[in-house]
Design an enzyme around this catalytic site. Structure first.
Site, PDB file in Angstrom:
ATOM      1  N   GLU A 164      -0.568  68.384  23.841  1.00 32.71           N
ATOM      2  CA  GLU A 164      -1.528  67.819  22.892  1.00 32.71           C
ATOM      3  C   GLU A 164      -0.836  67.565  21.553  1.00 32.71           C
ATOM      4  O   GLU A 164      -0.256  68.471  20.971  1.00 32.71           O
ATOM      5  CB  GLU A 164      -2.691  68.795  22.628  1.00 32.71           C
ATOM      6  CG  GLU A 164      -3.796  68.747  23.625  1.00 32.71           C
ATOM      7  CD  GLU A 164      -4.958  69.642  23.216  1.00 32.71           C
ATOM      8  OE1 GLU A 164      -6.091  69.176  23.333  1.00 32.71           O
ATOM      9  OE2 GLU A 164      -4.728  70.797  22.800  1.00 32.71           O
ATOM     10  N   GLU A 214     -11.330  76.220  22.138  1.00 35.14           N
ATOM     11  CA  GLU A 214     -10.934  74.846  21.789  1.00 35.14           C
ATOM     12  C   GLU A 214     -10.968  74.610  20.278  1.00 35.14           C
ATOM     13  O   GLU A 214     -10.079  73.966  19.730  1.00 35.14           O
ATOM     14  CB  GLU A 214     -11.830  73.829  22.501  1.00 35.14           C
ATOM     15  CG  GLU A 214     -11.547  73.691  23.977  1.00 35.14           C
ATOM     16  CD  GLU A 214     -10.175  73.089  24.295  1.00 35.14           C
ATOM     17  OE1 GLU A 214      -9.563  72.404  23.449  1.00 35.14           O
ATOM     18  OE2 GLU A 214      -9.708  73.302  25.426  1.00 35.14           O
ATOM     19  N   SER A 273     -21.135  60.772  32.620  1.00 34.29           N
ATOM     20  CA  SER A 273     -21.169  59.521  33.392  1.00 34.29           C
ATOM     21  C   SER A 273     -21.786  59.791  34.753  1.00 34.29           C
ATOM     22  O   SER A 273     -21.086  59.791  35.767  1.00 34.29           O
ATOM     23  CB  SER A 273     -19.755  58.959  33.566  1.00 34.29           C
ATOM     24  OG  SER A 273     -19.154  58.708  32.320  1.00 34.29           O
ATOM     25  N   GLY A 289     -23.298  58.235  36.936  1.00 33.69           N
ATOM     26  CA  GLY A 289     -23.189  57.244  37.990  1.00 33.69           C
ATOM     27  C   GLY A 289     -22.000  57.477  38.907  1.00 33.69           C
ATOM     28  O   GLY A 289     -21.985  57.012  40.049  1.00 33.69           O
ATOM     29  N   GLU A 304       0.615  72.459  24.775  1.00 36.37           N
ATOM     30  CA  GLU A 304       1.950  71.863  24.625  1.00 36.37           C
ATOM     31  C   GLU A 304       1.974  70.352  24.844  1.00 36.37           C
ATOM     32  O   GLU A 304       2.865  69.673  24.346  1.00 36.37           O
ATOM     33  CB  GLU A 304       2.956  72.554  25.541  1.00 36.37           C
ATOM     34  CG  GLU A 304       2.667  72.385  27.017  1.00 36.37           C
ATOM     35  CD  GLU A 304       3.633  73.152  27.897  1.00 36.37           C
ATOM     36  OE1 GLU A 304       3.914  72.657  28.999  1.00 36.37           O
ATOM     37  OE2 GLU A 304       4.100  74.227  27.492  1.00 36.37           O
ATOM     38  N   ALA A 315     -12.684  69.345  21.424  1.00 35.56           N
ATOM     39  CA  ALA A 315     -13.271  69.416  22.762  1.00 35.56           C
ATOM     40  C   ALA A 315     -12.198  69.736  23.779  1.00 35.56           C
ATOM     41  O   ALA A 315     -11.010  69.588  23.504  1.00 35.56           O
ATOM     42  CB  ALA A 315     -13.947  68.090  23.108  1.00 35.56           C
ATOM     43  N   ARG A 363     -20.373  56.331  48.097  1.00 31.65           N
ATOM     44  CA  ARG A 363     -20.421  56.769  46.702  1.00 31.65           C
ATOM     45  C   ARG A 363     -19.066  57.368  46.336  1.00 31.65           C
ATOM     46  O   ARG A 363     -18.607  58.307  46.981  1.00 31.65           O
ATOM     47  CB  ARG A 363     -21.515  57.817  46.475  1.00 31.65           C
ATOM     48  CG  ARG A 363     -22.920  57.335  46.787  1.00 31.65           C
ATOM     49  CD  ARG A 363     -23.390  56.338  45.745  1.00 31.65           C
ATOM     50  NE  ARG A 363     -24.782  55.981  45.957  1.00 31.65           N
ATOM     51  CZ  ARG A 363     -25.193  54.749  46.238  1.00 31.65           C
ATOM     52  NH1 ARG A 363     -24.326  53.768  46.393  1.00 31.65           N
ATOM     53  NH2 ARG A 363     -26.477  54.501  46.378  1.00 31.65           N
TER      54      ARG A 363
END
Length: 187
Positions: A144, A96, A117, A119, A142, A80, A42
């Site tokens: 972003e 945020e 996710s 999985g 900085e 986010a 996995r």
């Protein structure tokens, strides 16, 4: 109330090998014993968790547009970001929202915490509804580069049709907003 998982499909970890440790994620490969006794591998991404904010001002949703390298294109998303070490999700959501949009929330309510996710990754996003917003100055990280706008529900649906909005958290926020408008209930 938390869901208590059934053990009938449990996979027992035999060994774990860390393959990569980055600034945000870690990749590991686990050898597991399956319920039928067979052995399998996995590949697992470990992530510190994140927050997302459905921020409503004047019956519009705040979104930010930014380039997403894995997709090789710009995306329109709700504000986010990842949790910092030891940071509570509520505090991260406030941080945020302020960093990306400049707005401060007068009220914040948890909508849902969900796996992104399951999985291959353990990331959980905690999504909040922010209302009674107070305008301020954005201060993105900085690295972003983003632009904030406020869009109507119809514009959000149009952005989804155009694939400008295509990430799961923002699509979930649009549907939560639609339910909120219809029922006055969220979360």
């Amino acid at each position: 109330m938390h869901y208590k998982s059934s053990k009938k499909f449990e996979e027992t970890t035999i060994s774990t090998q860390e393959v990569f440790q980055g600034k945000i994620i870690t990749l590991q490969v686990d050898q597991v014993q399956l319920p039928n006794g067979q052995i399998a591998s996995r590949e697992i991404i470990r992530h510190p968790g994140a927050v997302a904010v459905l921020a409503l001002v004047d019956n519009k949703m705040l979104v930010v547009e930014q380039y997403r390298k894995p997709l090789e294109r710009s995306q329109v998303e709700i504000p986010a970001g990842k949790l910092d070490p030891g940071e509570a999700p509520l505090e991260a959501a406030l941080r945020e929202l302020a960093e990306e949009t400049g707005y401060r929330a007068g009220s914040l309510k948890l909508i849902s915490s969900f796996s992104t996710s399951p999985g291959f990754a353990d990331e959980i996003i905690h999504m909040y509804l922010a209302e009674n917003l107070i305008k301020g100055e954005a201060a993105p990280d900085e690295d972003e580069f983003l632009e904030c706008e406020a869009i109507t529900l119809d514009e959000a649906k149009q952005y989804m049709q155009e694939q400008r909005i295509s990430d799961a958290k923002t699509i979930m926020a649009v549907y939560a907003w639609q339910i909120y408008q219809l029922t006055g209930q969220i979360g």
